[in-house]
Design a protein around this motif. Structure first.
Motif, PDB file in Angstrom:
ATOM      1  N   PRO A 180      19.081 -43.529  -1.054  1.00 18.49           N
ATOM      2  CA  PRO A 180      19.547 -42.376  -1.839  1.00 18.49           C
ATOM      3  C   PRO A 180      19.788 -42.726  -3.304  1.00 18.49           C
ATOM      4  N   THR A 218      19.375 -43.129   7.400  1.00 15.16           N
ATOM      5  CA  THR A 218      19.824 -42.483   6.170  1.00 15.16           C
ATOM      6  C   THR A 218      20.112 -41.011   6.423  1.00 15.16           C
ATOM      7  N   GLU A 222      22.200 -36.642   2.016  1.00 14.10           N
ATOM      8  CA  GLU A 222      22.582 -37.536   0.923  1.00 14.10           C
ATOM      9  C   GLU A 222      21.400 -37.790  -0.008  1.00 14.10           C
ATOM     10  N   ALA A 223      20.219 -37.976   0.568  1.00 17.45           N
ATOM     11  CA  ALA A 223      19.023 -38.186  -0.250  1.00 17.45           C
ATOM     12  C   ALA A 223      18.703 -36.955  -1.087  1.00 17.45           C
TER      13      ALA A 223
END
Length: 248
Positions: A180, A218, A222-223
């Protein structure tokens, strides 16, 4: 142009998702981009192996090319008289992969074309422009220009000023975003973050961004949030089955 996501993870597949891989359809032509680990099964759930018209491999890491081998088996063992599949890849990138099978089994199933970064060529209905982008092994980013749409694809890459040119005014930028925000020291200069993607996509004027190659585990939200700090356009994460129309 239509993009179907076969998978969007980097490094290894999980029980839920394949590694990066994309089916690009335009003007009746079907181009498979980066058939990484576990992408052949979702591909074959959509079209028969014989209906893939060409394959583009950005680089030789197996999370971007491993499933080319079962795809070739699916073609040649079902129809030994079928035409060879055009496969575009950096010179030597697929040598070890293509050598894993018994000698001669899939030799007639493909025709290799070596990518030369900086050169442009025609591929079905596309004009393909290419760039050498920084990674541990030779990686060739590409810009696929169709009749009314432009797709930009990075493969895996560290930071490079060429990324802005690659993504310039693209209708869709498919960009590696392994992390991210923070990139571990061991991966700096060879991989990207979603935050970086957002910044260069904004500078390039890309109309839409699709983040791919996320490290397994992940949080996709958030990315996306990291990319949106620098980019105001639509941002998605590559998840299996996502279909995006591209172009005007």
């Amino acid at each position: 142009m239509r993009i179907t996501v076969l998978g969007g993870l980097g490094a290894w597949p999980t029980a839920e998702q394949s590694c990066s891989g994309f089916l690009v359809e335009h003007a009746g032509f079907r181009l498979l981009v980066d058939p990484g680990y576990a992408t052949v099964q979702p591909l074959l759930a959509r079209i028969p192996a014989a209906q893939v018209d060409a394959v583009y491999v950005s680089h030789g890491h197996p999370d971007h090319c491993a499933d080319l081998q079962p795809l070739l088996r699916a073609r040649v063992l079902a129809d030994r008289a079928g035409p060879p599949l055009p496969v575009y890849a950096p010179a030597g990138a697929l040598d070890r992969l293509l050598a894993v099978d018994e000698p001669g089994l899939v030799d007639g199933a493909y025709r290799l074309a070596a990518l030369v970064p900086g050169e442009a060529f025609d591929l079905g209905p596309f004009r393909v422009d290419t760039w050498s982008l920084p990674h541990w092994v030779p990686n060739v980013g590409a810009r696929f220009t169709g009749r009314d749409a432009v797709l930009a694809y990075t493969g895996d890459t560290g930071s490079s000023p060429d990324l802005v040119e690659l993504a310039r005014d693209a209708d869709l930028l498919i960009a590696e975003a392994t992390y991210p925000v923070e990139i571990p020291d061991r991966h700096v200069d060879n991989l990207s973050s979603a935050a970086e993607v957002g910044r260069y996509a904004a500078e390039a004027g890309a109309r839409r961004v699709l983040l791919t190659h996320l490290w397994p585990g992940t949080d996709p939200a958030e990315a996306v949030a990291a990319a949106r700090r620098g980019y105001a356009g639509p941002v998605d994460v590559a998840v299996p089955g996502l279909v995006l129309p591209v172009g005007r």
